[in-house]
Design an enzyme around this catalytic site. Structure first.
Site, PDB file in Angstrom:
ATOM      1  N   HIS A   8     -61.048   9.593 -34.299  1.00 17.83           N
ATOM      2  CA  HIS A   8     -62.017   8.592 -33.854  1.00 17.83           C
ATOM      3  C   HIS A   8     -62.885   8.079 -34.998  1.00 17.83           C
ATOM      4  CE1 HIS A   8     -64.921  12.066 -33.235  1.00 17.83           C
ATOM      5  NE2 HIS A   8     -65.754  11.158 -33.703  1.00 17.83           N
ATOM      6  N   ASP A  61     -57.238  14.097 -31.678  1.00 13.09           N
ATOM      7  CA  ASP A  61     -58.409  13.561 -32.385  1.00 13.09           C
ATOM      8  C   ASP A  61     -58.430  14.026 -33.841  1.00 13.09           C
ATOM      9  OD1 ASP A  61     -60.668  12.155 -32.920  1.00 13.09           O
ATOM     10  OD2 ASP A  61     -62.031  13.361 -31.690  1.00 13.09           O
ATOM     11  N   SER A 107     -68.803  14.153 -37.267  1.00 11.98           N
ATOM     12  CA  SER A 107     -67.426  14.160 -36.769  1.00 11.98           C
ATOM     13  C   SER A 107     -66.434  14.198 -37.916  1.00 11.98           C
ATOM     14  CB  SER A 107     -67.165  12.917 -35.915  1.00 11.98           C
ATOM     15  OG  SER A 107     -67.915  12.952 -34.732  1.00 11.98           O
TER      16      SER A 107
END
Length: 511
Positions: free
Chosen positions: A73, A104, A182
């Site tokens: 992402h 992911d 992230s």
């Protein structure tokens, strides 16, 4: 004098150890990367256009093969990607080498090999035990420098990954994972034991972060070896828990037997060669399945039995044990790739352009999660109720996806329908719709004077074929639409495949 010499030697020894530890920590920091992404996602309300570009940032870590491991992402729909090492001012152009949106995870590389000078590839480690401390490295919002936070591994079980709504193993830690964190590595003993991916925003939840564990990372790295994405394989059976004594007895199980009741087997799935509705799945890959559909994957730790399936790859043979009418059977299932969707509403896609088709000023699109999520973070309550209801409908060999008349571009040919929108269509000239590709072909090849569209309730839209063809160029010109259908719709693309995003491909971001 002797004691003083011993004390000096101890101080020198501790000093050397501390110096070595500092050097090790600094070397590790050099392998933590900040990622800058310019992302321009498609506008599913206007599928021929892109939304405004956004500037995003994330984190990553250098691993073997001059690769950077990060979240999918972080680079999804990216048209321009740059990376920066800890302590450096220079940014380097990066490109996507491999991506697994289900997990992911993504692998980046940098063509300028000097980027990897003075960086040490971080190795993958084993998942720590519960209550062990781990360290999260990354570049969260609020500053430019590297952030290091510590937390305790508090839970390991299957979770829904927010990025692509896949259901895989995840680790939970009591350290906040903020935007920008992230993709950053979760470190234990100097090794990567996870990749930070999301946080829990539920009411009352504080400092709950989730990371991709080593088992999922290893699967993706192995999948990436040939550069062809196959993802996690599919078993193709839907099960329910068997905690009811009455249901267990009706299935022919003894009181001390446990398992998962098979309620559906997809016709084109690998399990269809072995399992059938009514069977009770007792074991998968040697793991006993409990009545709540969990297995003990590590001593005193349980998770969904799909964990066992997720350890395999497409083409592998999975041993299963099941009960049928009281008889215990042992078989193997040759696992296949997971299809785009088992629901009539396909899951969210990334790095792809939407499919669309315009006829007589009516904009037609397939119904998917990209469109539904265009209603914003509150799409659960704001998207049309028919769209949300369709998410609970299984696809079948006869019907693979739904087609929607998204909106009407007002013109003389569509007079009377100018306020029609978000209308799910069931048939074209009496022929049922199988998928979007077949729908477009039916519309394009229609030789009747009128095209009749009908929904499941019997409502109809009728368009004059000759007027639609005649007015099409003016409609496109009036509404400044470059093409009347998406690129490749009538070409050689596989059914159900959306277009690769030209911007990303042309800029060299996707291999």
């Amino acid at each position: 004098m002797k004691h003083l010499l011993t004390l000096c030697l101890l101080i020198l020894c501790f000093s050397q150890i501390a110096h070595a530890d500092n050097r090790e920590r600094e070397q590790l920091k050099r392998s933590i990367i900040k990622i800058y992404t310019t992302a321009a996602a498609p506008d599913y309300f206007n599928p021929w256009a892109l939304l405004n570009a956004q500037q995003l940032s994330g984190s990553g870590a250098v691993i073997d093969g001059e690769q950077i491991l990060t979240n999918a992402h972080v680079i999804a729909n990216g048209s321009f990607i740059q990376v920066q090492r800890h302590g450096d001012a220079q940014k380097f152009r990066a490109r996507v080498k491999f991506v697994s949106h289900d997990a992911d995870l993504a692998l980046l590389t940098v063509d300028d090999e000097s980027f990897f000078d003075d960086t040490r590839p971080l190795a993958l480690g084993n998942l720590p035990d519960l209550q062990e401390e781990v360290t999260v490295y990354g570049y969260p919002i609020g500053g430019k420098s590297l952030s290091i936070t510590r937390g305790v591994l508090s839970r390991v079980e299957h979770q829904y990954y927010a990025h692509a709504e896949s259901y895989l193993m995840a680790g939970q830690i009591d350290a906040a994972i903020n935007p920008g964190n992230s993709g950053g590595p979760v470190i234990s003993g100097g090794r990567i034991v996870g990749v930070a991916m999301q946080t829990n925003h539920s009411a009352g939840a504080e400092n709950l972060g989730y990371f991709v564990p080593p088992s999922v990372i290893s699967h993706v790295l192995e999948d990436a070896e040939d550069g062809v994405h196959q993802g996690f394989p599919e078993l193709g059976a839907v099960t329910q828990s068997l905690e009811s004594p009455s249901m267990k007895a009706a299935a022919g199980l003894a009181p001390d037997q446990e398992g998962a009741l098979v309620v559906r087997v997809f016709e084109d799935a690998p399990a269809a060669q072995v399992l059938q509705p009514g069977d009770v799945l007792l074991q998968v890959d040697g793991f006993d399945i409990a009545a709540d559909r969990t297995i003990e994957w590590r001593e005193h730790q349980r998770t969904n039995y799909h964990y066992a399936v997720d350890q395999y790859h497409v083409g592998d043979e999975l041993p299963v044990r099941f009960a049928r009418d009281g008889e215990i059977l042992n078989e193997t299932i040759t696992l296949a790739a997971t299809p785009p969707s088992r629901s009539l509403v396909q899951g969210e896609k990334f790095d792809q352009r939407p499919r669309y088709y315009i006829y007589g000023g009516v904009v037609f699109v397939p119904l998917n999660m990209n469109l539904i999520k265009r209603w914003g973070n509150n799409w659960h309550s704001k998207a049309p109720i028919e769209y949300l209801h369709a998410r609970n409908q299984w696809s079948s060999p006869e019907q693979q996806e739904l087609v929607v008349a998204l909106k009407v571009l007002p013109a003389p040919v569509n007079l009377g329908y100018h306020d029609w929108k978000n209308w799910i269509i069931g048939s074209v000239n009496g022929e049922k719709i199988h998928d979007f590709q077949q729908f477009a072909q039916l519309m394009e090849s229609s030789e009747t004077g009128f095209v009749e569209l009908k929904d499941s309730a019997g409502y109809r839209m009728v368009l004059d074929s000759a007027a639609a063809r005649e007015q099409q160029p003016l409609i496109l010109q009036t509404y400044q639409i470059p093409e009347r259908h998406s690129l490749g719709l009538f070409g050689t693309l596989a059914e159900g495949a959306d277009e690769p995003t030209p911007d990303a491909a042309e800029l060299g971001q996707v291999e």
